[in-house]
Design an enzyme around this catalytic site. Structure first.
Site, mmCIF file in Angstrom:
data_model
loop_
_atom_site.group_PDB
_atom_site.id
_atom_site.type_symbol
_atom_site.label_atom_id
_atom_site.label_comp_id
_atom_site.label_asym_id
_atom_site.label_seq_id
_atom_site.Cartn_x
_atom_site.Cartn_y
_atom_site.Cartn_z
ATOM 1 N N GLY A 136 -30.754 -110.984 -16.623
ATOM 2 C CA GLY A 136 -31.383 -109.680 -16.699
ATOM 3 C C GLY A 136 -30.469 -108.624 -16.116
ATOM 4 O O GLY A 136 -29.355 -108.915 -15.674
ATOM 5 N N PHE A 193 -29.881 -105.739 -13.222
ATOM 6 C CA PHE A 193 -30.369 -105.390 -11.886
ATOM 7 C C PHE A 193 -30.902 -103.959 -11.807
ATOM 8 O O PHE A 193 -31.432 -103.546 -10.777
ATOM 9 C CB PHE A 193 -29.326 -105.640 -10.802
ATOM 10 C CG PHE A 193 -27.935 -105.106 -11.075
ATOM 11 C CD1 PHE A 193 -27.717 -103.831 -11.562
ATOM 12 C CD2 PHE A 193 -26.828 -105.909 -10.817
ATOM 13 C CE1 PHE A 193 -26.439 -103.349 -11.784
ATOM 14 C CE2 PHE A 193 -25.537 -105.431 -11.040
ATOM 15 C CZ PHE A 193 -25.344 -104.150 -11.519
ATOM 16 N N HIS A 226 -20.673 -100.561 -4.683
ATOM 17 C CA HIS A 226 -19.503 -99.678 -4.717
ATOM 18 C C HIS A 226 -19.117 -99.286 -6.143
ATOM 19 O O HIS A 226 -18.329 -98.359 -6.344
ATOM 20 C CB HIS A 226 -18.317 -100.299 -3.963
ATOM 21 C CG HIS A 226 -17.549 -101.331 -4.717
ATOM 22 N ND1 HIS A 226 -16.246 -101.662 -4.403
ATOM 23 C CD2 HIS A 226 -17.885 -102.125 -5.768
ATOM 24 C CE1 HIS A 226 -15.819 -102.602 -5.217
ATOM 25 N NE2 HIS A 226 -16.790 -102.904 -6.050
#
Length: 365
Positions: free
Chosen positions: A254, A256, A274
């Site tokens: 999936g 995030f 980051h």
């Protein structure tokens, strides 16, 4: 046979050696003419391309079978002998490879990392950094500084992650490069933090799962969940029967941005936030927060920019984020603010011998 994994030195010793190294380099730059010091720094770009060329040619893999005379090595690699000598002359002068008294070449502690089968192999990382794709993007650094935006949309018509998803040659190389980065840090992370305190660790944006599989191999009591896009974890799915972790490792797929697996005791995000702007990073963290139980812990593994003005790897990778992503490296204050806005409280920052730190946080509500 692959070389043994390096031992992790004590953190205070590593920091002291780093300060000493930086001091010597600063002293050198101070006592040579300014234009010479600047030229020397700029020509380090030639060295980085030479390292990438050595990775591309497979020099370390050839020397892993034993020392080679220049002619023998050139024939084995299918390259020009004189040009190979010239390349290795530069690399040997920086302690990358060794030349024996009889004129032959052999591996040393640094060039072991160029082996494809090394205990810590950076070969794929250097192939990515030396690729035409990466060089072209960094050639537009000035454009990124002018606009404050990644150069990918202007050059490729899309951002990096979209490009990597649709151009799997670059995408696969990038995934292997990130696997190499995970191999670089696993020993330092395990030396700094007890992952065995958790029953189940969920690795969000896990890539090919190299970090979590290493943690599981060295911590037999815990279970793990690898979570990433289907095309990213496809190779891991095929390898799972051979890893010996079928009873302790599961794979879920999936984005995030939309969802995260439930039921973890710790949620691990290594070099994820980051890559993204503050707004997108907050969206990712809020998605993870929604999946977490109140007692679960969030573990961000990232570079924390130092307050000192000395050279630091994070100052390089921050520009990588500017050129090729929408994110940035962050200092401790910025991480604390980001986590607070995302529903977390930063508990502590654990430094490691490597460039990464572990930021441990818990849900704020």
């Amino acid at each position: 046979m692959a070389s043994a994994a390096p031992k992790v030195p004590p953190l205070p010793l590593a920091r002291a050696v780093g300060r000493f190294r930086d001091g010597l380099a600063a002293l050198h730059r101070r006592f040579v003419p300014g234009h010479i010091a600047l030229l020397e720094l700029h020509m380090m770009g030639f060295l980085s391309q030479s390292i990438s060329a050595a990775a591309q040619l497979g020099i370390a893999d050839a020397l892993a079978r034993g020392p080679r005379q220049p002619g023998e090595l050139a024939r084995e690699l299918g390259v020009d002998e004189d040009a190979l000598r010239r390349l290795l002359r530069l690399l040997v002068s920086f302690g990358i490879f060794e030349q024996r008294r009889d004129g032959g070449y052999q591996l040393n502690r640094m060039s072991q990392a160029l082996r494809s089968d090394g205990a810590v192999s950076l070969r794929d990382l250097f192939l990515f950094f030396g690729s035409e794709y990466h060089r072209t993007h960094w050639g537009h650094l000035a454009d990124a500084v002018r606009t404050g935006k990644s150069v990918g949309p202007a050059l490729d018509g899309m951002d990096f992650f979209e490009y990597a998803a649709t151009n799997r040659e670059i995408g696969d190389l990038f995934d292997r490069a990130m696997t190499a980065v995970s191999g670089l840090s696993v020993d330092t992370l395990l030396a700094a933090y007890d992952f065995g305190q958790f029953g189940t660790i969920v690795d969000i944006g896990a890539g090919q799962g190299s970090l979590l599989t290493d943690i599981l191999r060295r911590t037999p009591a815990i279970h793990g969940v690898v979570f990433d896009l289907p095309e990213v974890v496809a190779e891991l799915s095929m390898q799972l029967p051979d890893l010996g972790l079928a009873d302790r490792l599961t794979i879920e797929t999936g984005s995030f941005f939309d969802t995260a697996p439930k039921g973890g005791d710790a949620y691990l995000l290594k070099h994820i936030v980051h890559d993204w702007s503050d707004a997108d990073a907050e969206r990712i963290l809020r998605t993870v927060r929604e999946a977490m139980d109140p007692a679960a812990r969030l573990l961000l593994i990232d570079i924390v920019l130092p307050e000192h003005g000395r050279p630091h790897v994070g100052k390089f990778t921050d520009l990588e984020m500017l050129v090729n992503a929408t994110g940035r490296e962050r200092d401790a204050h910025s991480f604390g603010t980001l986590l607070s806005r995302s529903g977390f409280t930063l508990s502590r920052i654990i430094p490691t011998v490597g460039p990464d730190s572990i930021l441990e946080a818990h849900p704020a509500w």
